[in-house]
Design a protein around this motif. Structure first.
Motif, PDB file in Angstrom:
ATOM      1  N   CYS A  54     -88.550   8.821 -45.901  1.00  0.00           N
ATOM      2  CA  CYS A  54     -88.671   7.741 -45.283  1.00  0.00           C
ATOM      3  C   CYS A  54     -87.410   7.572 -44.005  1.00  0.00           C
ATOM      4  CB  CYS A  54     -88.196   6.418 -46.212  1.00  0.00           C
ATOM      5  SG  CYS A  54     -89.630   6.406 -47.460  1.00  0.00           S
ATOM      6  N   VAL A  55     -87.577   8.570 -43.329  1.00  0.00           N
ATOM      7  CA  VAL A  55     -86.650   8.499 -42.251  1.00  0.00           C
ATOM      8  C   VAL A  55     -87.460   8.601 -40.915  1.00  0.00           C
ATOM      9  CG1 VAL A  55     -84.630   9.308 -43.370  1.00  0.00           C
ATOM     10  CG2 VAL A  55     -86.170  11.114 -42.438  1.00  0.00           C
ATOM     11  N   PRO A  56     -86.885   8.485 -39.777  1.00  0.00           N
ATOM     12  CA  PRO A  56     -87.792   8.541 -38.424  1.00  0.00           C
ATOM     13  C   PRO A  56     -88.115  10.024 -38.068  1.00  0.00           C
ATOM     14  CG  PRO A  56     -85.803   7.001 -38.115  1.00  0.00           C
ATOM     15  CD  PRO A  56     -85.771   7.589 -39.570  1.00  0.00           C
ATOM     16  N   LEU A  57     -88.915  10.511 -37.418  1.00  0.00           N
ATOM     17  CA  LEU A  57     -89.347  11.730 -37.160  1.00  0.00           C
ATOM     18  C   LEU A  57     -88.174  12.243 -36.083  1.00  0.00           C
ATOM     19  CD1 LEU A  57     -91.474  13.879 -37.254  1.00  0.00           C
ATOM     20  CD2 LEU A  57     -92.503  12.807 -34.855  1.00  0.00           C
ATOM     21  N   ALA A  58     -87.589  11.721 -35.355  1.00  0.00           N
ATOM     22  CA  ALA A  58     -86.626  12.276 -34.439  1.00  0.00           C
ATOM     23  C   ALA A  58     -85.268  12.502 -35.313  1.00  0.00           C
ATOM     24  CB  ALA A  58     -86.000  11.035 -33.295  1.00  0.00           C
ATOM     25  N   ARG A  59     -85.106  11.912 -36.361  1.00  0.00           N
ATOM     26  CA  ARG A  59     -83.835  12.344 -37.047  1.00  0.00           C
ATOM     27  C   ARG A  59     -84.348  13.547 -37.882  1.00  0.00           C
ATOM     28  NH1 ARG A  59     -81.411   8.675 -42.046  1.00  0.00           N
ATOM     29  NH2 ARG A  59     -80.218  10.426 -42.969  1.00  0.00           N
ATOM     30  N   VAL A  60     -85.501  13.574 -38.206  1.00  0.00           N
ATOM     31  CA  VAL A  60     -85.690  14.976 -39.157  1.00  0.00           C
ATOM     32  C   VAL A  60     -85.807  15.997 -37.965  1.00  0.00           C
ATOM     33  CG1 VAL A  60     -87.748  16.239 -40.089  1.00  0.00           C
ATOM     34  CG2 VAL A  60     -87.328  13.804 -40.696  1.00  0.00           C
ATOM     35  N   ARG A  85     -84.745   1.459 -21.080  1.00  0.00           N
ATOM     36  CA  ARG A  85     -83.832   1.997 -22.252  1.00  0.00           C
ATOM     37  C   ARG A  85     -84.818   2.306 -23.311  1.00  0.00           C
ATOM     38  NH1 ARG A  85     -80.384  -2.182 -20.818  1.00  0.00           N
ATOM     39  NH2 ARG A  85     -81.092  -3.661 -22.554  1.00  0.00           N
ATOM     40  N   GLY A  86     -85.890   1.533 -23.775  1.00  0.00           N
ATOM     41  CA  GLY A  86     -86.926   1.905 -24.663  1.00  0.00           C
ATOM     42  C   GLY A  86     -87.497   3.199 -24.397  1.00  0.00           C
ATOM     43  N   LEU A  87     -87.918   3.270 -23.128  1.00  0.00           N
ATOM     44  CA  LEU A  87     -88.528   4.551 -22.361  1.00  0.00           C
ATOM     45  C   LEU A  87     -87.892   5.657 -22.748  1.00  0.00           C
ATOM     46  CD1 LEU A  87     -90.796   3.013 -19.549  1.00  0.00           C
ATOM     47  CD2 LEU A  87     -91.610   3.697 -21.851  1.00  0.00           C
ATOM     48  N   ARG A  88     -86.520   5.760 -22.291  1.00  0.00           N
ATOM     49  CA  ARG A  88     -85.576   6.738 -22.384  1.00  0.00           C
ATOM     50  C   ARG A  88     -85.420   7.145 -23.739  1.00  0.00           C
ATOM     51  NH1 ARG A  88     -81.262   4.547 -18.159  1.00  0.00           N
ATOM     52  NH2 ARG A  88     -82.357   5.353 -16.096  1.00  0.00           N
ATOM     53  N   LYS A  89     -85.360   6.378 -24.693  1.00  0.00           N
ATOM     54  CA  LYS A  89     -85.160   6.635 -26.304  1.00  0.00           C
ATOM     55  C   LYS A  89     -86.519   7.269 -26.471  1.00  0.00           C
ATOM     56  CE  LYS A  89     -84.443   4.894 -30.708  1.00  0.00           C
ATOM     57  NZ  LYS A  89     -84.321   3.686 -31.449  1.00  0.00           N
ATOM     58  N   THR A  90     -87.719   6.644 -26.279  1.00  0.00           N
ATOM     59  CA  THR A  90     -88.939   7.524 -26.798  1.00  0.00           C
ATOM     60  C   THR A  90     -89.150   8.782 -26.205  1.00  0.00           C
ATOM     61  OG1 THR A  90     -89.910   5.411 -26.853  1.00  0.00           O
ATOM     62  CG2 THR A  90     -91.306   7.347 -26.431  1.00  0.00           C
ATOM     63  N   LEU A  91     -88.357   9.089 -24.969  1.00  0.00           N
ATOM     64  CA  LEU A  91     -88.706  10.458 -24.285  1.00  0.00           C
ATOM     65  C   LEU A  91     -87.620  11.193 -24.929  1.00  0.00           C
ATOM     66  CD1 LEU A  91     -89.661  12.311 -21.932  1.00  0.00           C
ATOM     67  CD2 LEU A  91     -87.914  11.486 -20.578  1.00  0.00           C
ATOM     68  N   GLU A  92     -86.335  10.977 -25.505  1.00  0.00           N
ATOM     69  CA  GLU A  92     -85.485  11.652 -25.812  1.00  0.00           C
ATOM     70  C   GLU A  92     -86.015  12.163 -27.197  1.00  0.00           C
ATOM     71  OE1 GLU A  92     -82.673  13.194 -24.750  1.00  0.00           O
ATOM     72  OE2 GLU A  92     -83.493  12.225 -22.915  1.00  0.00           O
ATOM     73  N   GLU A  93     -86.633  11.157 -27.878  1.00  0.00           N
ATOM     74  CA  GLU A  93     -87.145  11.309 -29.403  1.00  0.00           C
ATOM     75  C   GLU A  93     -88.341  12.558 -29.209  1.00  0.00           C
ATOM     76  OE1 GLU A  93     -88.291   7.487 -30.930  1.00  0.00           O
ATOM     77  OE2 GLU A  93     -86.107   7.123 -31.514  1.00  0.00           O
ATOM     78  N   ARG A  94     -89.249  12.470 -28.308  1.00  0.00           N
ATOM     79  CA  ARG A  94     -90.224  13.310 -28.053  1.00  0.00           C
ATOM     80  C   ARG A  94     -89.952  14.787 -27.851  1.00  0.00           C
ATOM     81  NH1 ARG A  94     -95.273   9.943 -25.079  1.00  0.00           N
ATOM     82  NH2 ARG A  94     -95.527   8.810 -26.860  1.00  0.00           N
ATOM     83  N   LYS A  95     -88.615  15.013 -26.874  1.00  0.00           N
ATOM     84  CA  LYS A  95     -87.999  16.131 -26.700  1.00  0.00           C
ATOM     85  C   LYS A  95     -87.297  16.709 -27.893  1.00  0.00           C
ATOM     86  CE  LYS A  95     -86.437  15.394 -21.940  1.00  0.00           C
ATOM     87  NZ  LYS A  95     -85.315  15.015 -21.131  1.00  0.00           N
ATOM     88  N   LEU A  96     -86.750  15.657 -28.691  1.00  0.00           N
ATOM     89  CA  LEU A  96     -86.441  16.466 -30.182  1.00  0.00           C
ATOM     90  C   LEU A  96     -87.285  16.889 -30.925  1.00  0.00           C
ATOM     91  CD1 LEU A  96     -83.659  13.904 -31.051  1.00  0.00           C
ATOM     92  CD2 LEU A  96     -83.122  16.102 -30.438  1.00  0.00           C
ATOM     93  N   THR A  97     -88.467  16.161 -30.850  1.00  0.00           N
ATOM     94  CA  THR A  97     -89.680  16.630 -31.839  1.00  0.00           C
ATOM     95  C   THR A  97     -90.171  18.118 -31.034  1.00  0.00           C
ATOM     96  OG1 THR A  97     -90.265  14.429 -32.422  1.00  0.00           O
ATOM     97  CG2 THR A  97     -91.960  15.796 -32.345  1.00  0.00           C
ATOM     98  N   GLU A  98     -90.170  18.202 -29.880  1.00  0.00           N
ATOM     99  CA  GLU A  98     -91.004  19.228 -29.237  1.00  0.00           C
ATOM    100  C   GLU A  98     -90.202  20.579 -29.294  1.00  0.00           C
ATOM    101  OE1 GLU A  98     -94.038  19.991 -27.871  1.00  0.00           O
ATOM    102  OE2 GLU A  98     -94.195  17.845 -28.593  1.00  0.00           O
TER     103      GLU A  98
END
Length: 191
Positions: free
Chosen positions: A175-181, A133-146
Motif C-alpha cells: 500500500c505504497v506508491p509505485l515510485a517509492r517501491v 510541478r505535477g508533470l515534473r513529479k510524474t516524469l520523475e516517478e516514471r524515470k524511477l520506475t523505468e
C-alpha cells in the motif's frame, strides 16, 4: 460582497489619493499604502494582498526589484505606475512579477481593466506553474520506475513486463506508491 484586497505603493501623495479613490469607487479594498520599497515588502508579506500597485521608481528600492521579490514568493500580481513618456512599456511588462502598467498621468478608465487583466494573468500563471510541478513529479516517478525495471531486468533476468508486474505487486501489497517501491528497488540493487 467579496472585494479584492490591494496594497498601493506610491510616493506621490496626490496620485496615491486619487488612485485610492478610484479603487474604492470601483469596489476594490485598499488594505495598505506606503511610500517606500522596504515598508512595501513588509506590508505585502504581513497582509498578503491580492494585488500590488507599485510606482516604477519607488523610493527606497527600485520598483522592478520589489516586483521580482513579490513574484518570487508568488504573493500577488504587481501593476506598475509609470510615466509612459519616459519608460518603455514593453520593457516594463517583461519585468519579473509585472502583470500590467498604469500610465501617468492616471487615466481612470484604464484602472479596472488593467487590474482585472493582471489578476487573471496571475491566476493563469499560478495554475500553469502548479500543472508543471505535477508533470515534473510524474516524469520523475516514471524515470524511477523505468530505472527500477531496468535493474530488475539486468540483475534478476526478468522481462520488462515481469519487472513492471513485480513493482506493481509490491506497491499494492505494501500500500505504497509505485515510485517509492521503485526508489527502494534502485537503492537495494545498486549497492
Amino acid at each position: 460582497m467579496y472585494r479584492t484586497r490591494i496594497v498601493v505603493a506610491e510616493s506621490d501623495r496626490d496620485f496615491r489619493a486619487r488612485l485610492k479613490e478610484i479603487l474604492r469607487h470601483a469596489g476594490y479594498m485598499v488594505i495598505g499604502e506606503t511610500q517606500d520599497g522596504r515598508s512595501l515588502l513588509q506590508m505585502v508579506f504581513q497582509t498578503t494582498p491580492e494585488l500590488v500597485i507599485l510606482e516604477y521608481r519607488l523610493p527606497g528600492s527600485e520598483g522592478i526589484d520589489v516586483a521580482g521579490i513579490i513574484e518570487e514568493h508568488h504573493v500577488a500580481p504587481v501593476v506598475l505606475t509609470a510615466d509612459l513618456h519616459q519608460q518603455n512599456v514593453a520593457e516594463l511588462v517583461r519585468s519579473p512579477g509585472v502583470y500590467g502598467v498604469l500610465p501617468r498621468p492616471l487615466q481612470e478608465e484604464m484602472v479596472v481593466p488593467t487590474i482585472e487583466m493582471a489578476m487573471s494573468s496571475f491566476e493563469r500563471t499560478m495554475r500553469l506553474e502548479k500543472e508543471i510541478r505535477g508533470l515534473r513529479k510524474t516524469l520523475e516517478e516514471r524515470k524511477l520506475t523505468e530505472r527500477a525495471k531496468g535493474l530488475l531486468m539486468e540483475r534478476k533476468g526478468m522481462t520488462e513486463r515481469q519487472a513492471y508486474k513485480y513493482l506493481q505487486k509490491m506497491s499494492m501489497n505494501r500500500c505504497v506508491p509505485l515510485a517509492r517501491v521503485a526508489r527502494e528497488i534502485i537503492m537495494a540493487l545498486e549497492k
